[in-house]
Scaffold this active site. Structure first.
Site, PDB file in Angstrom:
ATOM      1  N   LYS A  80       0.828  -1.211   0.000  1.00 35.45           N
ATOM      2  CA  LYS A  80       0.000   0.000   0.000  1.00 35.45           C
ATOM      3  C   LYS A  80       0.858   1.256   0.000  1.00 35.45           C
ATOM      4  O   LYS A  80       1.891   1.315   0.667  1.00 35.45           O
ATOM      5  CB  LYS A  80      -0.871   0.038   1.262  1.00 35.45           C
ATOM      6  CG  LYS A  80      -1.989  -0.992   1.307  1.00 35.45           C
ATOM      7  CD  LYS A  80      -2.800  -0.803   2.589  1.00 35.45           C
ATOM      8  CE  LYS A  80      -3.703  -1.967   2.894  1.00 35.45           C
ATOM      9  NZ  LYS A  80      -4.801  -2.132   1.939  1.00 35.45           N
TER      10      LYS A  80
ATOM     11  N   GLY B 200     -10.702  -2.790   8.773  1.00 39.64           N
ATOM     12  CA  GLY B 200     -10.377  -2.986  10.180  1.00 39.64           C
ATOM     13  C   GLY B 200     -11.596  -3.039  11.078  1.00 39.64           C
ATOM     14  O   GLY B 200     -11.477  -3.071  12.301  1.00 39.64           O
TER      15      GLY B 200
ATOM     16  N   ARG C 146     -23.340  -2.802  -3.626  1.00 39.81           N
ATOM     17  CA  ARG C 146     -24.703  -2.627  -4.138  1.00 39.81           C
ATOM     18  C   ARG C 146     -24.845  -1.301  -4.883  1.00 39.81           C
ATOM     19  O   ARG C 146     -25.502  -1.231  -5.929  1.00 39.81           O
ATOM     20  CB  ARG C 146     -25.726  -2.685  -2.996  1.00 39.81           C
ATOM     21  CG  ARG C 146     -26.049  -4.094  -2.542  1.00 39.81           C
ATOM     22  CD  ARG C 146     -27.366  -4.114  -1.783  1.00 39.81           C
ATOM     23  NE  ARG C 146     -27.677  -5.431  -1.234  1.00 39.81           N
ATOM     24  CZ  ARG C 146     -28.277  -6.404  -1.914  1.00 39.81           C
ATOM     25  NH1 ARG C 146     -28.631  -6.218  -3.172  1.00 39.81           N
ATOM     26  NH2 ARG C 146     -28.518  -7.564  -1.346  1.00 39.81           N
TER      27      ARG C 146
ATOM     28  N   GLY D  32      -8.418  -8.309   5.138  1.00 43.21           N
ATOM     29  CA  GLY D  32      -7.407  -7.530   5.841  1.00 43.21           C
ATOM     30  C   GLY D  32      -7.175  -8.096   7.216  1.00 43.21           C
ATOM     31  O   GLY D  32      -6.455  -9.065   7.409  1.00 43.21           O
ATOM     32  N   SER D  33      -7.858  -7.516   8.191  1.00 46.87           N
ATOM     33  CA  SER D  33      -7.651  -7.906   9.577  1.00 46.87           C
ATOM     34  C   SER D  33      -8.326  -9.231   9.905  1.00 46.87           C
ATOM     35  O   SER D  33      -7.986  -9.877  10.888  1.00 46.87           O
ATOM     36  CB  SER D  33      -8.206  -6.812  10.483  1.00 46.87           C
ATOM     37  OG  SER D  33      -7.832  -5.549   9.985  1.00 46.87           O
TER      38      SER D  33
END
Lengths: 295, 192
Positions: free
Chosen positions: A82, A154, A166, A236-237
């Site tokens: 990132k 996160g 959506r 991610g987390s």
């Protein structure tokens, strides 16, 4: 925009190769190995996972190149990293050390509140987050080769990723039925170019793959996002904040491939030990939301 | 004629798009039941480590080996890797359906990916083709019964046996259907 150029074929081509797979956040070589062994199609190398960035605070920057190199050495699948929104110098460093994909990410503290990176001159493809069709098409105009929902990184809460997916799918459908005379007005309203909107109308889809990110924590979350139109899943987390990361990683990989085979998703959801605790979105103070970074 | 595309992970939709354009019926293959319904199979580009792991988890590994005894299989990039007899960088278990040795990511990382013209030998005629090489493997060596039919400079980038067709590049990422047409003819020939 020339979607037939060699440059585009290579950048979007790599995004195509990652489809139907899971990309996992890892903070060291050991975690990267666990992710690869579980069947991840790529890893995102970073110093702190989003949940920790959220609790620890401070300025979140690009990871130490040394850490990224260690992870590159540990695995043979693509390694992403990132950089901060607008921080093209960080992106140049990531390209120099041979990262395979750059995430210009709202999870890190933005470096430029006005401009995102001009991604066209880079040889390495970029992925960017988006919440709606306008944001998606603006990032594509800047050269992004892959999109992902922003969700709320996160948080361990899928609700924002669902909202963003959506919103994008709804507008994609709407674009396909726009009359030609409506295209200019529509483009102005969403802040994109008529050419790009016309391209979407013609092909009935975005010109680059769109993945889900921001809050995926369970095999069911992955199946949900795939059914809503995501073409791959970023976790991610959700993995390394859970009680049994290796097992959960494998389960999310299988649930992503077999997202419509509910027997398999059910089997993979069984006895996974505890998921990450997660946050109620309304409990996050507005100035601490990550998804509102960038435009 | 129905051609399955292994849809575990990777650019399977791009292969399906080419087949649909050629008026060939195609289905995504994620389990042995779906495979049994197919007259030929394509294993797409993607991540070879992931493909092999999930083929095993879904009982597709042995089913594909059986399938190859009677029907044609094409593999592009990662698809080539999983079909090869031997894999390097790192060594991985493979389907061993074509006697070639392959090095993964042999040109380097994404920054080293490239597009270049390659030479194909199709039906005894030499033709040019746009080769899209993404974190591509290299064929180190070809064994007996393997016919090299595509070259980038002096490197073999496409090869075949009686039942298997493999390329280190991605014909599915171009609008040129000639390699898919060639595979369809090959598959039809085997079924006869």
């Amino acid at each position: 925009m020339n979607f037939e150029s060699k440059d585009y074929k290579l950048k979007v081509g790599l995004a195509e190769m990652l489809k139907g797979g899971v990309i996992m956040d890892v903070t060291n070589a050991d975690q990267a190995k666990i992710a690869e062994d579980a069947g991840a199609v790529a890893v995102m190398a970073l110093e702190r996972i989003p949940a920790d960035i959220r609790t620890q605070g401070g300025v979140a920057r690009m990871s130490d190149p040394k850490l990224i190199k260690e992870i590159q050495k540990a695995v043979s699948i693509p390694v992403m990293a990132k950089c901060r929104i607008g921080h093209f110098a960080e992106a140049q460093i990531l390209q120099a050390i041979g990262v395979d994909f750059i995430d210009e990410s709202e999870v890190l503290t933005p470096a430029d509140e006005e401009y995102h990176i001009n991604k066209h001159p880079f040889k390495i493809p970029f992925v960017c987050g988006c919440r709606d069709i306008g944001e998606a098409l603006r990032r594509i105009s800047e050269g992004a080769a892959m999109l992902r929902t922003k969700g709320e990184a996160g948080s361990g809460n899928i609700v924002e990723a669902v909202r963003h997916m959506r919103a994008i799918q709804k507008e994609l459908k709407r674009i396909t039925v726009l009359d030609d005379e409506e295209i200019i007005g529509y483009s102005k309203n969403i802040g994109s170019s008529p050419e790009l909107v016309s391209h979407v109308k013609l092909h009935k889809k975005l010109p680059v793959p769109n993945f889900a990110a921001g809050g995926v924590a369970t095999p069911a979350d992955a199946s949900l996002m795939m059914q809503l139109g995501a073409e791959s899943i970023f976790v991610g987390s959700g993995i390394f904040k859970s009680s049994d990361p290796a097992r959960r990683a494998k389960a999310i990989v299988r649930a992503t491939t077999h997202y419509m085979d509910f027997d398999i998703v059910a089997l993979e959801s069984e006895d996974l030990k505890e998921a990450m605790k997660g946050l109620e979105i309304h409990d996050i103070p507005e100035d601490q939301l990550l998804q509102t970074r960038g435009w | 004629m129905r051609i399955g595309v292994a849809a575990i992970q990777g650019d399977f939709e791009r292969h399906q798009r080419v087949l649909t354009k050629l008026n060939i019926e195609t289905i995504p293959v994620r389990n042995p039941v779906q495979l049994r319904d197919c007259h030929a199979l394509i294993i797409p580009g993607g991540e070879s480590t992931t493909l092999i792991k999930l083929f095993k988890a879904n009982q597709l590994f042995n089913e594909i080996k059986k399938f190859a005894q009677k029907k044609a299989i094409m593999g592009t990039c990662a698809g080539l890797i999983v079909l090869a007899n031997k894999i390097y960088n790192p060594p991985l278990e493979s389907l061993q359906l074509i006697d070639i040795e392959v090095t993964r990511n042999a040109y380097g990382r994404q920054v080293d990916s490239f597009v270049d013209n390659i030479r194909l030998n199709l039906y005894g005629k030499e033709v040019q083709f746009e080769g899209v090489f993404i974190r591509a493997p290299k064929i180190k060596s070809t064994g007996q019964g393997v016919e090299p039919i595509g070259y980038l400079q002096n490197n073999v980038v496409m090869a075949e046996t009686s039942h298997i067709l493999v390329s280190t590049f991605h014909p599915e990422l171009t609008d040129d259907p000639r390699i898919h047409e060639y595979f369809i003819e090959k598959a039809k020939g085997i079924l006869k």
